[in-house]
Design a protein around this motif. Structure first.
Motif, PDB file in Angstrom:
ATOM      1  N   ALA A  34      -3.781   7.665  28.694  1.00 48.33           N
ATOM      2  CA  ALA A  34      -4.626   6.560  29.125  1.00 48.33           C
ATOM      3  C   ALA A  34      -4.288   5.257  28.413  1.00 48.33           C
ATOM      4  N   ALA A  35      -3.367   5.273  27.480  1.00 48.07           N
ATOM      5  CA  ALA A  35      -3.021   4.049  26.756  1.00 48.07           C
ATOM      6  C   ALA A  35      -2.436   3.030  27.716  1.00 48.07           C
ATOM      7  N   ALA A  36      -2.730   1.776  27.460  1.00 49.14           N
ATOM      8  CA  ALA A  36      -2.246   0.703  28.319  1.00 49.14           C
ATOM      9  C   ALA A  36      -0.738   0.572  28.197  1.00 49.14           C
ATOM     10  N   PRO A  37      -0.056   0.184  29.265  1.00 45.18           N
ATOM     11  CA  PRO A  37       1.390  -0.012  29.192  1.00 45.18           C
ATOM     12  C   PRO A  37       1.730  -1.072  28.166  1.00 45.18           C
ATOM     13  N   GLY A  38       2.751  -0.797  27.363  1.00 44.24           N
ATOM     14  CA  GLY A  38       3.179  -1.744  26.343  1.00 44.24           C
ATOM     15  C   GLY A  38       2.378  -1.668  25.065  1.00 44.24           C
ATOM     16  N   VAL A  39       1.364  -0.822  25.007  1.00 45.75           N
ATOM     17  CA  VAL A  39       0.560  -0.671  23.805  1.00 45.75           C
ATOM     18  C   VAL A  39       0.974   0.635  23.158  1.00 45.75           C
ATOM     19  N   GLY A  40       1.697   0.541  22.059  1.00 42.72           N
ATOM     20  CA  GLY A  40       2.172   1.739  21.388  1.00 42.72           C
ATOM     21  C   GLY A  40       1.545   1.875  20.027  1.00 42.72           C
ATOM     22  N   ALA A  41       1.993   2.873  19.315  1.00 40.07           N
ATOM     23  CA  ALA A  41       1.501   3.100  17.963  1.00 40.07           C
ATOM     24  C   ALA A  41       1.999   1.989  17.050  1.00 40.07           C
ATOM     25  N   PRO A  42       1.168   1.520  16.130  1.00 40.54           N
ATOM     26  CA  PRO A  42       1.616   0.508  15.180  1.00 40.54           C
ATOM     27  C   PRO A  42       2.699   1.076  14.286  1.00 40.54           C
ATOM     28  N   ALA A  43       3.552   0.208  13.799  1.00 32.70           N
ATOM     29  CA  ALA A  43       4.613   0.646  12.909  1.00 32.70           C
ATOM     30  C   ALA A  43       4.017   1.201  11.628  1.00 32.70           C
ATOM     31  N   ALA A  44       4.609   2.263  11.116  1.00 31.37           N
ATOM     32  CA  ALA A  44       4.138   2.869   9.876  1.00 31.37           C
ATOM     33  C   ALA A  44       4.428   1.931   8.707  1.00 31.37           C
ATOM     34  N   VAL A  45       3.522   1.915   7.741  1.00 30.02           N
ATOM     35  CA  VAL A  45       3.715   1.115   6.549  1.00 30.02           C
ATOM     36  C   VAL A  45       4.599   1.895   5.597  1.00 30.02           C
ATOM     37  N   LYS A  46       5.641   1.253   5.094  1.00 25.91           N
ATOM     38  CA  LYS A  46       6.536   1.921   4.166  1.00 25.91           C
ATOM     39  C   LYS A  46       5.908   1.959   2.778  1.00 25.91           C
ATOM     40  N   ASP A  47       6.226   3.027   2.052  1.00 30.98           N
ATOM     41  CA  ASP A  47       5.759   3.140   0.680  1.00 30.98           C
ATOM     42  C   ASP A  47       6.445   2.087  -0.176  1.00 30.98           C
ATOM     43  N   ILE A  48       5.793   1.702  -1.238  1.00 33.12           N
ATOM     44  CA  ILE A  48       6.418   0.839  -2.229  1.00 33.12           C
ATOM     45  C   ILE A  48       7.139   1.746  -3.203  1.00 33.12           C
ATOM     46  N   VAL A  49       8.408   1.465  -3.447  1.00 35.29           N
ATOM     47  CA  VAL A  49       9.190   2.271  -4.376  1.00 35.29           C
ATOM     48  C   VAL A  49       9.123   1.620  -5.748  1.00 35.29           C
ATOM     49  N   CYS A  50       8.717   2.399  -6.739  1.00 38.41           N
ATOM     50  CA  CYS A  50       8.661   1.947  -8.123  1.00 38.41           C
ATOM     51  C   CYS A  50       9.676   2.743  -8.930  1.00 38.41           C
ATOM     52  N   THR A  51      10.109   2.153 -10.047  1.00 40.04           N
ATOM     53  CA  THR A  51      11.078   2.797 -10.928  1.00 40.04           C
ATOM     54  C   THR A  51      10.474   2.920 -12.323  1.00 40.04           C
ATOM     55  N   VAL A  52      10.593   4.101 -12.916  1.00 37.07           N
ATOM     56  CA  VAL A  52      10.108   4.334 -14.275  1.00 37.07           C
ATOM     57  C   VAL A  52      10.981   3.522 -15.234  1.00 37.07           C
ATOM     58  N   ASN A  53      10.354   2.827 -16.189  1.00 35.93           N
ATOM     59  CA  ASN A  53      11.081   1.918 -17.073  1.00 35.93           C
ATOM     60  C   ASN A  53      11.220   2.391 -18.516  1.00 35.93           C
ATOM     61  N   ASP A  54      10.924   3.660 -18.798  1.00 34.02           N
ATOM     62  CA  ASP A  54      11.031   4.185 -20.164  1.00 34.02           C
ATOM     63  C   ASP A  54      11.337   5.676 -20.082  1.00 34.02           C
ATOM     64  N   LEU A  70       1.296  16.804 -16.293  1.00 34.25           N
ATOM     65  CA  LEU A  70       1.981  17.773 -15.441  1.00 34.25           C
ATOM     66  C   LEU A  70       3.475  17.838 -15.745  1.00 34.25           C
ATOM     67  N   GLY A  71       3.992  16.810 -16.405  1.00 32.09           N
ATOM     68  CA  GLY A  71       5.416  16.761 -16.735  1.00 32.09           C
ATOM     69  C   GLY A  71       5.790  15.389 -17.244  1.00 32.09           C
ATOM     70  N   GLN A  72       7.088  15.194 -17.439  1.00 34.03           N
ATOM     71  CA  GLN A  72       7.602  13.912 -17.911  1.00 34.03           C
ATOM     72  C   GLN A  72       8.778  13.473 -17.054  1.00 34.03           C
ATOM     73  N   VAL A  73       8.968  12.156 -16.987  1.00 29.75           N
ATOM     74  CA  VAL A  73      10.102  11.563 -16.282  1.00 29.75           C
ATOM     75  C   VAL A  73      10.768  10.546 -17.204  1.00 29.75           C
ATOM     76  N   ASN A  74      11.986  10.186 -16.852  1.00 26.68           N
ATOM     77  CA  ASN A  74      12.758   9.241 -17.657  1.00 26.68           C
ATOM     78  C   ASN A  74      13.088   7.982 -16.876  1.00 26.68           C
ATOM     79  N   ARG A  75      13.578   6.992 -17.622  1.00 27.31           N
ATOM     80  CA  ARG A  75      13.979   5.708 -17.057  1.00 27.31           C
ATOM     81  C   ARG A  75      14.871   5.928 -15.823  1.00 27.31           C
ATOM     82  N   GLY A  76      14.581   5.204 -14.768  1.00 21.82           N
ATOM     83  CA  GLY A  76      15.365   5.290 -13.549  1.00 21.82           C
ATOM     84  C   GLY A  76      14.766   6.188 -12.479  1.00 21.82           C
TER      85      GLY A  76
END
Length: 109
Positions: A34-54, A70-76
């Motif tokens: 029943a969706a109107a012609p030319g009316v589609g799903a909105p574009a998905a929002v992309k995640d923001i990518v962050c980088t660990v700095n230590d 829960l654990g540890q991560v390193n720079r990068g």
């Protein structure tokens, strides 16, 4: 009629406050014919990518030091930021756990 069809096309709207105070809105569309012609799903929002700095940065099960480590991560290490609560960012580690929390002081976004 077109106005009511557009209103029926959107079934859910989510507003997230991401890292840096950026507000993102996502919506899921009803895929009924029943969706109107030319009316589609909105574009998905992309995640923001962050980088660990230590090195040796703890990631936790919730937004605070009172939550278990829960654990540890390193720079990068990269994380897809999904949301934020106070000074804590929640997201999914690249090639790792999902839904973890890291303090913003240890992230470059």
């Amino acid at each position: 009629m077109l106005k009511s069809m557009r209103a029926a096309a959107v079934t859910a709207v989510t507003v997230l406050t991401l890292v840096g105070g950026v507000t993102a809105t996502t919506a899921s569309a009803n895929t009924a014919s029943a969706a109107a012609p030319g009316v589609g799903a909105p574009a998905a929002v992309k995640d923001i990518v962050c980088t660990v700095n230590d090195n040796g940065v703890n990631y936790r099960g919730g937004p605070g030091t009172n939550y278990p480590v829960l654990g540890q991560v390193n720079r990068g290490q990269k994380i897809n930021a999904k949301g934020r609560e106070g000074s804590w960012v929640m997201g999914d580690l690249w090639d790792g756990r999902t839904g973890v929390w890291i303090h913003v002081a240890y992230l470059d976004c």
